[in-house]
Design an enzyme around this catalytic site. Structure first.
Site, PDB file in Angstrom:
ATOM      1  N   ASP A 195       0.955  -1.252  -0.077  1.00 23.37           N
ATOM      2  CA  ASP A 195      -0.156  -0.098  -0.018  1.00 23.37           C
ATOM      3  C   ASP A 195       0.947   1.165  -0.001  1.00 23.37           C
ATOM      4  O   ASP A 195       1.968   1.169   0.113  1.00 23.37           O
ATOM      5  CB  ASP A 195      -0.782   0.049   1.328  1.00 23.37           C
ATOM      6  CG  ASP A 195      -0.049  -0.048   2.478  1.00 23.37           C
ATOM      7  OD1 ASP A 195       0.769  -1.012   2.562  1.00 23.37           O
ATOM      8  OD2 ASP A 195      -0.397   0.605   3.505  1.00 23.37           O
ATOM      9  N   ASP A 196       0.177   2.398  -0.270  1.00 25.68           N
ATOM     10  CA  ASP A 196       0.911   3.727  -0.393  1.00 25.68           C
ATOM     11  C   ASP A 196       2.099   3.687  -1.219  1.00 25.68           C
ATOM     12  O   ASP A 196       3.184   4.195  -0.998  1.00 25.68           O
ATOM     13  CB  ASP A 196       1.360   4.121   0.988  1.00 25.68           C
ATOM     14  CG  ASP A 196       0.384   4.437   2.120  1.00 25.68           C
ATOM     15  OD1 ASP A 196      -0.843   4.258   1.555  1.00 25.68           O
ATOM     16  OD2 ASP A 196       0.642   5.127   3.243  1.00 25.68           O
ATOM     17  N   ILE A 197       1.777   3.200  -2.352  1.00 24.60           N
ATOM     18  CA  ILE A 197       2.884   3.062  -3.591  1.00 24.60           C
ATOM     19  C   ILE A 197       2.036   3.395  -4.654  1.00 24.60           C
ATOM     20  O   ILE A 197       0.892   3.323  -4.746  1.00 24.60           O
ATOM     21  CB  ILE A 197       3.681   1.657  -3.552  1.00 24.60           C
ATOM     22  CG1 ILE A 197       2.607   0.655  -3.907  1.00 24.60           C
ATOM     23  CG2 ILE A 197       4.342   1.382  -2.446  1.00 24.60           C
ATOM     24  CD1 ILE A 197       3.370  -0.627  -4.107  1.00 24.60           C
TER      25      ILE A 197
END
Length: 638
Positions: free
Chosen positions: A304-306
């Site tokens: 996540d957060d990519i």
């Protein structure tokens, strides 16, 4: 994961009981609980947390004698035996004599833990054994001078011991009477616990150890280690830990195992990984191997957060192409290699967990389709619900997520996390999750606040729901958690309830200060000013009471600016009440004096700040929309 900074403030309205803060009824302020099968529970079992699936009260009782015989099965869990022994001594037993086989002795309490003796005694006391129970289930009977407990497995026995610890009183000498009860219990979902996945000031090592103890008391069995301050999880994911940091993680792993909590190590390579690189796969599995060597048996790969529209290496674009489907395919390949080359080759490893880049909705996309089709079937997929912070959740949505991702779903619930709104504490209960959700999931993990001890109030309610969603009542669970954190002291519980009430609102609890709001509404409708002043007086005193009496001293330290603000707002609100009374009675001189003084009190109430990890000073809020509105209306003469 509370990854995206959003001011979520929507959700279902909560129907709240109107209870005066100055006069709570009973130890928890809640009505007696009912067992899941309809049997009415007496007070001794009504506040069990989590609520058992089935509780039957008996009309008899037993007495805790000075010497207690403890009969243990040959392979009984050591942690369970230690907890039973500790609980008996805390209930007044002076000597606990352990043996493998013994007949009951007249005038002496006998406790059977696992083994044939426990099975026979459960039957003799009218309780069913462990046959037919799922993993971590247990049976417990307290009656006629005997106690018997047995688990479906070692963790079940440990949970039976936890329940017994709640049923036994705290006494300094023998003679305590314990009401008879029969409990048959099991969890609603396999995995239940906490994921340390927030941004901001990280928890200390001591706080993490304490959280593992707290998790065990509440029958939570998973702790996901994903702190943002650990560079070796993200930026330096390929690098080995320095010896001192690895030693601290090992201490967490050892504590978790001793408490029947599964320590999950979550490595996040997405910022720099090259999915097509054999060297990166080797680096990832090699990193996992160093954690395996210190006892970790559960691993996760959050992605996540990519960005999945930009590759970290040209080889990935050449091999996979572009777009969501390409990203899903690349991630599935990486995870499958880890699953087959590491998890499958390490007997005793638990199923691999992953967080998809699209983790927060139920929209069909090329990314999800590729991940569903190509990811190994036994990998658990983490999901936050409909939204990064889901205000509500239904069993249908959980089932839809299972079908959309094509894999078992481990819920990553972003409550009571406050990294996106660090001006506030989230002290309301777990809410908006319908019965039936846990049964559609592989488990539930809650993302807590930056403040670890203050998080316990909400986390206790998460544990209640995850264990027995059918019997879960958010307000009853909240009341029980308050009583527990207050150490059973009525004055401390009243203070904590008042403080938590003005720090209640969130995406899943949209109404702020429900009990104070009810008191203000009664006054506005013609209620007695003295009654409202008593409520505000209690609120004003609450911070001092909590600082002086709350057993968990860290709570007061973490909540310091909110405690100060609460007292200041209560002082301003009491003056506002006096102003209203003066206006109504025509006392112009007093009214002028109060109108001149109140703005300074408001300025003081707004002056308290939380200092974040970067040194930013963030003004805290308490009772917003309730206390400030009451004061402003009084000054304006409304």
């Amino acid at each position: 994961m509370h990854r995206t900074r959003t001011a979520a403030a929507t959700g279902l309205a909560v129907t709240l009981a109107v209870i005066p803060l100055a006069g709570m009824a009973g130890p928890s302020g809640a009505a007696p609980a009912r067992a899941a099968d309809g049997a009415r529970a007496r007070p001794a079992t009504a506040t069990l947390s989590p609520a058992p699936q089935s509780v039957h009260d008996r009309s008899d009782h037993l007495t805790v004698t000075g010497t207690v015989t403890l009969v243990a099965g040959p392979k009984t869990d050591a942690a369970a035996l230690a907890l039973v022994t500790k609980s008996l001594k805390a209930a007044g037993a002076q000597h606990v004599v352990r043996t493998g086989r013994v007949a009951p002795q007249a005038g002496r309490l006998t406790v059977y833990v696992d083994g044939p003796g426990a099975a026979r005694t459960l039957t003799a006391l009218g309780a069913r054994g462990t046959a037919g129970l799922p993993a971590e289930g247990y049976a417990l009977a307290v009656a006629r001078g005997r106690i018997a407990l047995a688990g479906k497995d070692a963790t079940g026995t440990y949970y039976a011991a936890q329940t017994l610890s709640h049923l036994l009183p705290h006494r300094t000498r023998p003679g305590a009477r314990v009401p008879g009860a029969v409990v048959r219990d099991w969890p609603a979902t396999p995995l239940r616990g906490v994921i340390e996945g927030f941004y901001g000031t990280p928890w200390s090592h001591a706080a993490r150890l304490d959280q593992l103890d707290f998790a065990a008391r509440h029958k939570m069995n998973i702790y996901v280690y994903s702190p943002k301050d650990d560079a070796y999880l993200r930026e330096k994911w390929r690098d080995r830990y320095p010896a001192d940091q690895l030693a601290r993680i090992k201490e967490l792993v050892d504590r978790a195992r001793a408490r029947h909590v599964e320590f999950t190590y979550a490595l996040s390579p997405g910022l720099s990984v090259c999915y097509s690189s054999a060297a990166d796969v080797k680096a990832l599995t090699a990193k996992f191997a160093t954690l395996w060597d210190i006892g970790v048996r559960t691993f996760a790969v959050p992605l996540d957060d990519i960005s999945y529209t930009k590759w970290n290496c040209a080889a990935d674009k050449e091999k996979f192409g572009t777009g969501g489907a390409a990203a899903g395919t690349a991630q599935a390949q990486l995870l499958n290699q880890v699953n087959r080359e590491f998890i499958a080759r390490h007997p005793g490893a638990r199923p691999l967990q992953m967080v998809p880049t699209e983790y927060y909705d139920l929209k069909a996309t090329p990314y999800k389709a590729a991940l569903a089709a190509k990811l190994d079937a036994d990998v658990l997929v983490e999901w936050t619900g409909v939204g990064i912070i889901a205000p509500t959740m239904t069993a249908g949505q959980a089932q839809q997520a299972r079908e959309l991702f094509g894999h078992p779903i481990l819920l990553w619930d972003n409550y009571p996390v406050n990294d996106y709104v660090s001006k506030r504490l989230m002290l309301g209960p777990y809410n908006g999750r319908a019965p039936g959700v846990p049964g559609r999931l592989a488990g539930i993990t809650a993302n807590p606040m930056i403040q670890p001890s203050a998080s316990k109030l909400a986390l206790a309610t998460v544990a209640d729901y995850a264990w027995n969603d059918r019997a879960y009542d958010a307000r009853d669970s909240w009341s029980t958690a308050i009583e527990e954190l207050a150490g059973g002291d009525a004055r401390t519980a009243r203070a904590l309830r008042a403080f938590a009430d003005v720090n209640y609102t969130s995406a899943i609890n949209p109404r702020q200060a429900p009990e104070l709001s009810a008191a203000l509404d009664r006054f506005r409708k013609g209620g007695d000013a003295r009654r409202l002043d008593a409520v505000l007086h209690d609120l004003q005193d609450a911070p001092g009471v909590l600082r002086d009496r709350l057993p968990d001293r860290a709570f007061a330290r973490e909540a310091a600016p909110w405690l100060d603000a609460t007292r200041a707002w209560a002082v301003a609100a009491r003056d506002a009440l006096r102003l209203i009374v003066a206006d109504r009675s025509g006392d112009a001189a007093t009214a002028r004096q109060l109108r001149a003084r109140i703005p300074e009190l408001v300025t003081k109430a707004k002056s308290y700040v939380y200092v974040d990890l970067k040194g930013k000073r963030i003004p805290v809020v308490v009772g917003d929309g309730v206390l400030d509105t009451f004061v402003a209306d009084a000054v304006a003469g409304r």
